[in-house]
Write an enzyme that holds these catalytic residues in place. Structure first.
Site, PDB file in Angstrom:
ATOM      1  N   CYS A 244      80.409  76.833  63.667  1.00 40.88           N
ATOM      2  CA  CYS A 244      80.621  75.390  63.910  1.00 40.88           C
ATOM      3  C   CYS A 244      80.079  74.664  62.688  1.00 40.88           C
ATOM      4  CB  CYS A 244      79.904  74.943  65.178  1.00 40.88           C
ATOM      5  SG  CYS A 244      80.344  75.903  66.649  1.00 40.88           S
ATOM      6  N   ALA A 245      80.880  74.563  61.633  1.00 43.32           N
ATOM      7  CA  ALA A 245      80.351  74.370  60.294  1.00 43.32           C
ATOM      8  C   ALA A 245      80.252  72.931  59.801  1.00 43.32           C
ATOM      9  CB  ALA A 245      81.187  75.164  59.294  1.00 43.32           C
ATOM     10  N   PRO A 247      79.401  69.165  58.784  1.00 40.51           N
ATOM     11  CA  PRO A 247      80.172  68.800  57.586  1.00 40.51           C
ATOM     12  C   PRO A 247      79.999  69.760  56.417  1.00 40.51           C
ATOM     13  CG  PRO A 247      78.170  67.514  57.633  1.00 40.51           C
ATOM     14  CD  PRO A 247      78.143  68.368  58.876  1.00 40.51           C
ATOM     15  N   GLY A 248      79.297  70.874  56.633  1.00 37.69           N
ATOM     16  CA  GLY A 248      79.220  71.891  55.595  1.00 37.69           C
ATOM     17  C   GLY A 248      77.907  72.005  54.865  1.00 37.69           C
ATOM     18  N   GLY A 249      76.870  71.306  55.329  1.00 34.67           N
ATOM     19  CA  GLY A 249      75.575  71.412  54.668  1.00 34.67           C
ATOM     20  C   GLY A 249      75.031  72.826  54.702  1.00 34.67           C
ATOM     21  N   LYS A 250      75.053  73.435  55.869  1.00 31.46           N
ATOM     22  CA  LYS A 250      74.539  74.806  55.997  1.00 31.46           C
ATOM     23  C   LYS A 250      75.517  75.808  55.388  1.00 31.46           C
ATOM     24  CE  LYS A 250      72.029  73.542  60.211  1.00 31.46           C
ATOM     25  NZ  LYS A 250      72.613  72.185  60.348  1.00 31.46           N
ATOM     26  N   ASP A 268      85.756  74.788  62.029  1.00 31.40           N
ATOM     27  CA  ASP A 268      85.556  73.578  62.823  1.00 31.40           C
ATOM     28  C   ASP A 268      86.910  73.178  63.383  1.00 31.40           C
ATOM     29  OD1 ASP A 268      83.096  71.444  63.096  1.00 31.40           O
ATOM     30  OD2 ASP A 268      85.058  70.500  63.383  1.00 31.40           O
ATOM     31  N   CYS A 375      70.147  70.602  67.010  1.00 34.37           N
ATOM     32  CA  CYS A 375      69.327  69.453  66.588  1.00 34.37           C
ATOM     33  C   CYS A 375      68.962  68.626  67.817  1.00 34.37           C
ATOM     34  CB  CYS A 375      70.056  68.612  65.545  1.00 34.37           C
ATOM     35  SG  CYS A 375      71.636  67.946  66.076  1.00 34.37           S
TER      36      CYS A 375
END
Length: 478
Positions: A244-245, A247-250, A268, A375
């Site tokens: 579940c990626a 906006p792509g930070g991780k 996503d 989170c």
């Protein structure tokens, strides 16, 4: 001391959260009064911003030291820090993370006659260092013109009507700024006027805006979100799934830690969010990322005859490591002065997480690592999910985490003391709310500031699992 009221929640949602934090296990260990005080402290912390702005260095393109020097130069030119000497700290346990102290709350800001009211989401962004963009403005004084000094308020309960000339409902003072547009221009609806509407010059909390600041070298990211990828510990040459990626930070952090060597699959189900992942990968110069618009609950290939040629769905046990940063209620985000969600909305995420979890387990190779994170602060989406996963999937074993920066898991889900110590729960209520000014910064030791940054962050949860045997093994009795 709190300068804002505690987060505003629907009564049934607050009661639901309180039941999780004042559960029988916690009460037996610490007493009901202590558990209730801790819960109230959490609600107060959630309405205030963390003590530090956290940015991750894109080590794929530059060294941390080089980017730190560039950032210091940038900050000296940014209006908020003109004439100020604010340190930039490198985190000792997260070498690619830089910390900038947030100054505030500033209590002697003179309120202006001319006012603008912004939505709650925009208000939260202002408290984290952003300027006010025109779409976020819901009300402005009738006499407001470009160049005016404006007092900015947040409509935390969403009661102000768009275009109002004044608003007497519940509003929180965020500081002063200078309008770049007149009232008429702000509410004209013209696309060309959708940029910055108010440039914040005297915010209550002073932190740098990272709009277009070293965009290829820095990624604005909460501290626990950076911890997650280090816990996953991706290695060059591996095939890794971010289920579940957006906006792509991780996702981009995974690729950077792998030195962009290997394959990072990012999924996503929302198309514009997938485009954001691709844009971030391009901006950061990362080529190992493949992003797909696909529902993670359907990512497991059920028909072995079907050939998807490297696109989802995927064959069982085809990934070395999987990150399940699950959709969640987001009740750990800060600052958040009001949440209007119903209890049904808050509790809707556990079933979705339990649909994603079996897919992740089956897609993971034996010997592979699965990291689950949220989170949010709810017991139901965190420790209860770990207890459920361990009982549902005998092939999983809970693992210790490195680095261990957050506290241990919360009691209440029937997990053992050893299991709780293997979890990471970031709980901002564990440290008092405090004021930070320039004098405080001058006298502060670096190790004390790092300790504060580790605690006074967003609410977050991380669990790490090892898949110690294959899920494809047949039962000899069948």
């Amino acid at each position: 001391m709190p300068v804002f009221p505690k987060i505003s929640l629907r009564p049934e949602v607050e009661n639901y959260l309180k039941e999780g934090f004042v559960n029988n296990e916690v009460v037996s260990a610490s007493g009901k009064a202590a558990a209730e005080r801790k819960f109230e402290a959490l609600l107060n912390h959630l309405s205030h911003p963390p003590s530090f702005t956290t940015v991750r260095v894109n080590t794929h393109l530059a060294s941390v030291q080089h980017v730190k020097e560039l950032l210091l130069d940038e900050l000296q030119q940014v209006w908020q820090f003109n004439g100020l000497s604010v340190p930039v700290l490198q985190h000792p346990d997260l070498q690619d993370v830089l910390l900038i102290p947030v100054i505030g709350p500033r209590k002697n800001i003179k309120r202006q006659q001319c006012e603008a009211v912004v939505g709650a989401q925009c208000g939260s962004a202002v408290l984290r260092g952003a300027h006010v963009y025109t779409p976020g403005i819901v009300s402005a004084s009738s006499f407001m013109k470009a160049g005016d000094v404006i007092s900015v308020y947040s409509d935390i309960k969403g009661k102000c009507k768009k275009g109002a000339r004044e608003f007497d409902g519940t509003k929180i003072f965020l500081g002063n700024g200078i309008s770049t547009l007149s009232r008429k221009e702000i509410f004209s609806g013209l696309p060309r006027l959708r940029g910055i509407g108010i440039r914040m010059t005297e915010p209550i909390y002073l932190s740098p805006s990272f709009d277009n600041v070293l965009p290829s070298y820095l990624f604005l990211q909460n501290l626990p979100s950076a911890v997650v990828t280090h816990v996953l510990n991706p290695q060059p040459g591996e095939k890794i799934l971010d289920l579940c990626a957006a906006p792509g930070g991780k996702t981009t952090h995974i690729a950077a830690l792998m030195h962009d060597q290997g394959e990072v699959i990012a999924l996503d189900k929302i198309a514009n969010k997938v485009e954001k992942i691709k844009q971030n990968a391009l901006l950061l110069g990362l080529n190992s990322i493949k992003a797909f618009c696909f529902d993670g609950t359907k990512a497991l290939k059920l028909d072995e005859i079907e050939d998807t040629e490297g696109t989802p769905p995927f064959s069982p046990e085809s990934f070395d490591r999987i990150l399940l940063d699950a959709p969640c209620s987001g009740m750990g985000q800060r600052p958040n002065m009001a949440c209007t969600w119903t209890l049904k909305e808050v509790t809707s995420y556990q079933p979705l997480q339990r649909k994603l979890f079996p897919v992740a387990v089956q897609l993971l190779k034996p010997g592979g690592t699965l990291v689950y994170s949220t989170c949010t602060v709810t017991l139901e989406e965190n420790e209860e999910q770990v207890a459920w996963a361990l009982s549902t999937f005998p092939c999983l074993q809970l693992q210790p985490q490195e680095p261990q920066i957050g506290g241990e898991g919360m009691m209440g889900a029937g997990l053992s003391g050893e299991q709780l110590r293997q979890l990471q729960r970031f709980d901002p209520s564990t440290t008092p709310l405090r004021d930070t000014d320039l004098e405080t910064l001058r006298d502060a030791r670096a190790e004390d500031m790092i300790r504060l940054a580790n605690k006074d962050c967003i609410g977050f949860f991380i669990a790490k699992f090892l898949k110690w045997k294959s899920t494809s093994e047949k039962d000899p009795q069948k």
